[in-house]
Design an enzyme around this catalytic site. Structure first.
Site, mmCIF file in Angstrom:
data_model
loop_
_atom_site.group_PDB
_atom_site.id
_atom_site.type_symbol
_atom_site.label_atom_id
_atom_site.label_comp_id
_atom_site.label_asym_id
_atom_site.label_seq_id
_atom_site.Cartn_x
_atom_site.Cartn_y
_atom_site.Cartn_z
ATOM 1 N N LEU A 186 0.832 -1.211 0.000
ATOM 2 C CA LEU A 186 0.000 0.000 0.000
ATOM 3 C C LEU A 186 0.869 1.265 0.000
ATOM 4 O O LEU A 186 0.573 2.243 -0.693
ATOM 5 C CB LEU A 186 -0.909 -0.009 1.234
ATOM 6 C CG LEU A 186 -1.918 1.128 1.327
ATOM 7 C CD1 LEU A 186 -3.004 0.980 0.272
ATOM 8 C CD2 LEU A 186 -2.555 1.178 2.714
ATOM 9 N N ASP B 104 -11.617 5.178 4.220
ATOM 10 C CA ASP B 104 -12.432 4.373 3.321
ATOM 11 C C ASP B 104 -12.174 5.029 1.974
ATOM 12 O O ASP B 104 -12.661 6.136 1.728
ATOM 13 C CB ASP B 104 -13.911 4.451 3.714
ATOM 14 C CG ASP B 104 -14.751 3.540 2.835
ATOM 15 O OD1 ASP B 104 -14.610 3.635 1.598
ATOM 16 O OD2 ASP B 104 -15.530 2.733 3.362
ATOM 17 N N HIS B 105 -11.382 4.386 1.125
ATOM 18 C CA HIS B 105 -10.882 5.150 -0.026
ATOM 19 C C HIS B 105 -11.997 5.544 -0.998
ATOM 20 O O HIS B 105 -11.825 6.453 -1.799
ATOM 21 C CB HIS B 105 -9.714 4.435 -0.730
ATOM 22 C CG HIS B 105 -10.127 3.233 -1.500
ATOM 23 N ND1 HIS B 105 -10.229 2.006 -0.928
ATOM 24 C CD2 HIS B 105 -10.465 3.077 -2.792
ATOM 25 C CE1 HIS B 105 -10.627 1.143 -1.831
ATOM 26 N NE2 HIS B 105 -10.778 1.759 -2.983
ATOM 27 N N HIS C 166 -17.484 0.176 2.152
ATOM 28 C CA HIS C 166 -17.630 1.084 1.001
ATOM 29 C C HIS C 166 -19.092 1.298 0.582
ATOM 30 O O HIS C 166 -19.518 2.420 0.326
ATOM 31 C CB HIS C 166 -16.872 0.539 -0.209
ATOM 32 C CG HIS C 166 -15.436 0.232 0.070
ATOM 33 N ND1 HIS C 166 -14.614 1.091 0.741
ATOM 34 C CD2 HIS C 166 -14.669 -0.842 -0.236
ATOM 35 C CE1 HIS C 166 -13.411 0.559 0.842
ATOM 36 N NE2 HIS C 166 -13.419 -0.614 0.264
HETATM 37 P P1 NAD Z 1 1.768 -5.696 2.959
HETATM 38 O O1 NAD Z 1 1.739 -7.089 3.484
HETATM 39 O O2 NAD Z 1 2.294 -5.448 1.602
HETATM 40 O O3 NAD Z 1 2.599 -4.784 3.948
HETATM 41 C C1 NAD Z 1 2.508 -4.919 5.334
HETATM 42 C C2 NAD Z 1 3.634 -4.169 5.980
HETATM 43 O O4 NAD Z 1 3.640 -4.528 7.356
HETATM 44 C C3 NAD Z 1 5.028 -4.478 5.440
HETATM 45 O O5 NAD Z 1 5.749 -3.272 5.338
HETATM 46 C C4 NAD Z 1 5.606 -5.358 6.530
HETATM 47 O O6 NAD Z 1 7.005 -5.265 6.612
HETATM 48 C C5 NAD Z 1 4.964 -4.777 7.756
HETATM 49 N N1 NAD Z 1 4.992 -5.712 8.880
HETATM 50 C C6 NAD Z 1 4.464 -6.941 8.955
HETATM 51 N N2 NAD Z 1 4.772 -7.499 10.159
HETATM 52 C C7 NAD Z 1 5.485 -6.586 10.844
HETATM 53 C C8 NAD Z 1 6.097 -6.547 12.129
HETATM 54 N N3 NAD Z 1 6.025 -7.584 12.994
HETATM 55 N N4 NAD Z 1 6.763 -5.433 12.496
HETATM 56 C C9 NAD Z 1 6.849 -4.382 11.653
HETATM 57 N N5 NAD Z 1 6.293 -4.344 10.428
HETATM 58 C C10 NAD Z 1 5.632 -5.440 10.026
HETATM 59 O O7 NAD Z 1 0.291 -5.144 3.158
HETATM 60 P P2 NAD Z 1 -0.371 -3.888 2.409
HETATM 61 O O8 NAD Z 1 -1.047 -4.389 1.195
HETATM 62 O O9 NAD Z 1 0.609 -2.786 2.282
HETATM 63 O O10 NAD Z 1 -1.559 -3.484 3.396
HETATM 64 C C11 NAD Z 1 -1.352 -2.739 4.590
HETATM 65 C C12 NAD Z 1 -2.701 -2.494 5.242
HETATM 66 O O11 NAD Z 1 -3.538 -1.748 4.387
HETATM 67 C C13 NAD Z 1 -3.472 -3.776 5.543
HETATM 68 O O12 NAD Z 1 -4.210 -3.564 6.726
HETATM 69 C C14 NAD Z 1 -4.427 -3.903 4.387
HETATM 70 O O13 NAD Z 1 -5.597 -4.610 4.734
HETATM 71 C C15 NAD Z 1 -4.737 -2.450 4.123
HETATM 72 N N6 NAD Z 1 -5.150 -2.183 2.757
HETATM 73 C C16 NAD Z 1 -4.288 -2.398 1.704
HETATM 74 C C17 NAD Z 1 -4.686 -2.094 0.415
HETATM 75 C C18 NAD Z 1 -3.761 -2.268 -0.764
HETATM 76 O O14 NAD Z 1 -4.117 -1.795 -1.830
HETATM 77 N N7 NAD Z 1 -2.620 -2.901 -0.633
HETATM 78 C C19 NAD Z 1 -5.955 -1.558 0.181
HETATM 79 C C20 NAD Z 1 -6.804 -1.336 1.282
HETATM 80 C C21 NAD Z 1 -6.382 -1.643 2.556
#
Ligand code: NAD
Length: 504
Positions: A15, A179-180, A242
């Site tokens: 993200l 909530d995007h 959403h």
């Molecule tokens: P991701 O798995 O790519 O990234 C998660 C991050 O958390 C990574 O940087 C990882 O290093 C870090 N992390 C995990 N365990 C850790 C720990 N013990 N200590 C420190 N850091 C730790 O996930 P993402 O896709 O970037 O999503 C992040 C959040 O946003 C989630 O809650 C997801 O549901 C939400 N989200 C993501 C998207 C999207 O488009 N990717 C869209 C809507 C919501």
């Protein structure tokens, strides 16, 4: 806007790369960030500042709506990013982070305003909030704020527990729940549309509106998110958040120039007034579906249970539609039809408002049944408005034909949802965020559906990938029908050979 330090948990994640860095960059080059920028990225990987900065640059090259140009401004932007190693479960890492934040605040002469963005899984929200509190990071002389992303719980009880744990470290006014959908320009435009157009303002009520249809259709399947999606489904992934937010934005009535507090109160009123569904009547109001094999844009695609990572016996829904009523004098008797799903025929997020045609109700055999007037608010992927009216066609002896008056906003140059939202949170404007009352009341409305699904009481209907969803969802509308569903293209053989030669 006062300047602040932007502290990003999950800075190595998806993200951050796809949305957050590009949003900060576009805000920066538009001059919408005040004072020196300071971003501290956090992750478990042992990255140097230089590695982090090159990751940020890569993200801008791949995902920013405006490509980064080599310039002193770009270098200034990248140098604002520093990195700290942090494991969310290690309290000593937060102490190191605090020292880093204070050092940067002093170097740059920044006030102690701290924005904590948790771009990590929801299981980390509570421990991070507790550690922010315990380490002293939250004891600032300026403001502190928290940005989190859905999912906010997976049912009413877990949402309440999550909120309680955040509440131990942050006050509700300090929590910005993204909530995007609320960051999309056309959703942000909805209120202006209603308050600044007397024509629409007058019509926005049950006397003139027959029904409202809110659709968020995707053509993609589960993609790489099988593990998450199979536990979540369309109800938790899209509907509870959403779709119900779109309903609130559509149905609330505000005076012009309302404050964020008023917006919050009016949204709360809408969601609190949605009539609860009785368990025994659920199946008449809610349709769940799961996609079977089919075709998307002429290419065969597998059914949900044949997707990698999805159990063959999965009963998870990839589609949900519901009929809702709002218990408010303005909306009494107006059905709101809401649907969302994956592997549907076309990608489209829109609101269609069907206006009443009282003449159609008059029993007059000689009168032609008129096509209704429709106001269509296109939220994505194209943004715009259209209004369907009836006119007469002189070439066809004055027969009536519906015409559509269109305005396409055109996407180029439009700020992205995350730009709008991050900019608002930095300014402290909570208008377009999901407030706790709304989240809680949404879960409360959805909970009987969750219970019925768990008890095996709600059937799961099949629909072919590439269709408009299960037939049962059409039946929800009774005599009405879903507007604007794109018809399948006629087979090439049926085309007029002359038209084909002329490239039609
Ligand atoms: P991701 O798995 O790519 O990234 C998660 C991050 O958390 C990574 O940087 C990882 O290093 C870090 N992390 C995990 N365990 C850790 C720990 N013990 N200590 C420190 N850091 C730790 O996930 P993402 O896709 O970037 O999503 C992040 C959040 O946003 C989630 O809650 C997801 O549901 C939400 N989200 C993501 C998207 C999207 O488009 N990717 C869209 C809507 C919501």
């Amino acid at each position: 806007m006062e300047s602040s330090t932007f502290i990003l948990f999950g800075a190595t994640g998806d993200l951050a790369k796809r949305k957050i860095f590009p949003a900060l960059y576009n805000l920066f080059i538009d001059g919408k960030l005040s004072g020196p920028l300071s971003v501290i990225g956090l992750g478990r990987r042992e990255w140097s500042n230089a590695t982090f900065q090159s990751q940020v640059l890569d993200s801008l090259r791949t995902f920013s709506r405006r490509a980064p140009e080599d310039s002193p401004e770009l270098r200034r932007f990248l140098l604002a990013f520093e990195y700290s190693v942090l494991d969310v479960g290690h309290p000593e890492d937060y102490k190191k982070l605090l020292a880093h934040v204070i050092r940067r605040e002093q170097e740059l002469g920044l006030p102690q305003n701290r924005m904590f963005y948790l771009s990590v899984g929801p299981e980390f929200f509570a421990p991070i909030a507790a550690n922010i509190q315990g380490s002293g990071l939250g004891d600032t002389l300026g403001w502190k704020r928290l940005i989190i992303e859905k999912p906010f719980g997976r049912d009413l009880q877990s949402a309440r527990e999550l909120n309680d744990s955040l509440g131990a470290a942050f006050r509700e006014e300090e929590i910005f729940r993204i909530d995007h959908f609320l960051g999309k320009p056309m959703v942000q435009n909805l209120e202006v549309l209603k308050t600044s157009n007397p024509v629409l303002r007058a019509l926005w009520q049950n006397r003139y509106i027959a029904n409202v249809q809110i659709t968020a259709a995707e053509t993609v399947g589960v993609e790489e998110r099988a593990g998450y999606y199979d536990q979540s489904g369309a109800l938790r992934d899209m509907f509870q958040n959403h779709m119900l937010q779109l309903l609130m934005m559509m149905a609330m009535q505000l005076p012009q120039g309302s404050t964020p507090e008023e917006v919050r109160r009016k949204k709360r009123h809408v969601i609190a007034s949605v009539l609860p569904l009785l368990r025994e009547e659920l199946a008449r109001h809610v349709v769940r579906g799961q996609y079977a094999a089919g075709e998307i844009k002429g290419k065969p695609v597998p059914g949900y249970t044949s997707e990698p990572g999805i159990p063959a016996a999965s009963q998870n829904e990839t589609y949900i539609a519901a009929r809702l009523f709002i218990d408010d004098p303005l909306w009494e008797g107006v059905p709101f039809y809401i649907r969302t799903g994956k592997r549907l025929k076309e990608k489209s997020t829109r609101i269609v408002i069907e206006f009443k045609e009282p003449l159609n109700d008059v029993h007059n055999k000689n009168r032609t049944v008129l096509e209704p007037n429709l106001l269509v608010i296109n939220i994505g992927p194209e943004e715009g408005l259209s209004l369907q009216l009836n006119t007469k066609d002189p070439r066809r002896h004055g027969a009536l034909e519906p015409v559509s008056i269109r305005h396409d906003s055109g996407n180029p140059g439009m700020p992205e949802a995350y730009e709008n939202l991050i900019g608002d949170a930095l300014r402290g404007d909570a208008t377009f965020f999901a407030h706790w009352d709304e989240v809680e009341l949404s879960w409360q409305w959805v909970q009987p559906i969750i219970d019925a699904v768990d008890a095996g009481e709600l059937p799961l209907h099949d629909y072919a990938a590439g269709s408009h969803g299960p037939a049962a969802a059409d039946a929800l509308l009774g005599e009405a029908h879903w507007w604007l569903d794109e018809e399948p293209a006629p087979p090439a053989a049926a085309k007029d050979p002359e038209a084909i030669r002329q490239g039609a």
